[in-house]
Design a protein around this motif. Structure first.
Motif, PDB file in Angstrom:
ATOM      1  N   ALA A 129      72.579   0.343  11.109  1.00 12.67           N
ATOM      2  CA  ALA A 129      73.278   0.835  11.906  1.00 12.67           C
ATOM      3  C   ALA A 129      74.675   1.237  11.091  1.00 12.67           C
ATOM      4  N   THR A 130      74.166   1.032   9.859  1.00 14.53           N
ATOM      5  CA  THR A 130      75.198   2.079   8.858  1.00 14.53           C
ATOM      6  C   THR A 130      74.460   3.397   9.285  1.00 14.53           C
ATOM      7  N   LEU A 131      73.303   3.820   8.472  1.00 14.95           N
ATOM      8  CA  LEU A 131      72.729   5.392   9.398  1.00 14.95           C
ATOM      9  C   LEU A 131      73.777   5.803  10.886  1.00 14.95           C
ATOM     10  N   LEU A 177      74.968  -0.668  19.145  1.00 16.31           N
ATOM     11  CA  LEU A 177      73.893   0.837  17.606  1.00 16.31           C
ATOM     12  C   LEU A 177      72.663   0.985  17.980  1.00 16.31           C
ATOM     13  N   GLY A 178      72.254   0.277  19.411  1.00 15.54           N
ATOM     14  CA  GLY A 178      70.749  -0.171  19.081  1.00 15.54           C
ATOM     15  C   GLY A 178      69.819  -0.232  17.643  1.00 15.54           C
ATOM     16  N   CYS A 179      70.257  -0.797  16.939  1.00 13.62           N
ATOM     17  CA  CYS A 179      69.749  -0.977  15.565  1.00 13.62           C
ATOM     18  C   CYS A 179      69.474  -2.864  14.786  1.00 13.62           C
ATOM     19  N   GLU A 205      75.941  -8.342  14.784  1.00 16.55           N
ATOM     20  CA  GLU A 205      75.324  -8.580  15.817  1.00 16.55           C
ATOM     21  C   GLU A 205      75.319  -7.576  17.275  1.00 16.55           C
ATOM     22  N   SER A 206      76.483  -8.118  17.520  1.00 17.29           N
ATOM     23  CA  SER A 206      77.313  -7.276  18.411  1.00 17.29           C
ATOM     24  C   SER A 206      76.761  -5.527  18.192  1.00 17.29           C
ATOM     25  N   LEU A 255      81.437   6.822  12.951  1.00 17.84           N
ATOM     26  CA  LEU A 255      82.443   5.692  13.863  1.00 17.84           C
ATOM     27  C   LEU A 255      82.813   5.438  11.951  1.00 17.84           C
ATOM     28  N   ILE A 256      81.937   5.619  10.580  1.00 14.37           N
ATOM     29  CA  ILE A 256      82.450   5.219   9.464  1.00 14.37           C
ATOM     30  C   ILE A 256      82.397   6.030   8.389  1.00 14.37           C
TER      31      ILE A 256
END
Length: 53
Positions: free
Chosen positions: A43-45, A35-37, A29-30, A52-53
Motif C-alpha cells: 500500500a505504501t509503494l 489501492l488494491g493491496c 483496510e479501506s 498520494l504521500i
C-alpha cells in the motif's frame, strides 16, 4: 497513510489522532481495498507511486 508508511502501528496512529485503534484499522483496510493491496508495504509503494504521500 503517511503514518502507516512510516512504520507506525494502528495503536500509535490512533494515539496521534485521538481515535480508537479499531477505527484506524477500519480506515487502513479501506485504503488497502481502494489501492488494491493487502499489505502495508504494498500500500505504501502504491500510494507513493500515485503521489498520494
Amino acid at each position: 497513510m503517511r503514518a502507516i508508511s512510516q512504520g507506525q502501528t494502528n495503536k500509535q496512529v490512533a494515539r496521534q489522532l485521538a481515535i480508537s485503534p479499531r477505527t484506524v484499522g477500519t480506515h487502513v483496510e479501506s485504503a488497502f481495498r481502494k489501492l488494491g493491496c493487502s499489505t502495508r508495504a504494498a500500500a505504501t509503494l502504491k500510494a507513493r507511486t500515485l503521489r498520494l504521500i
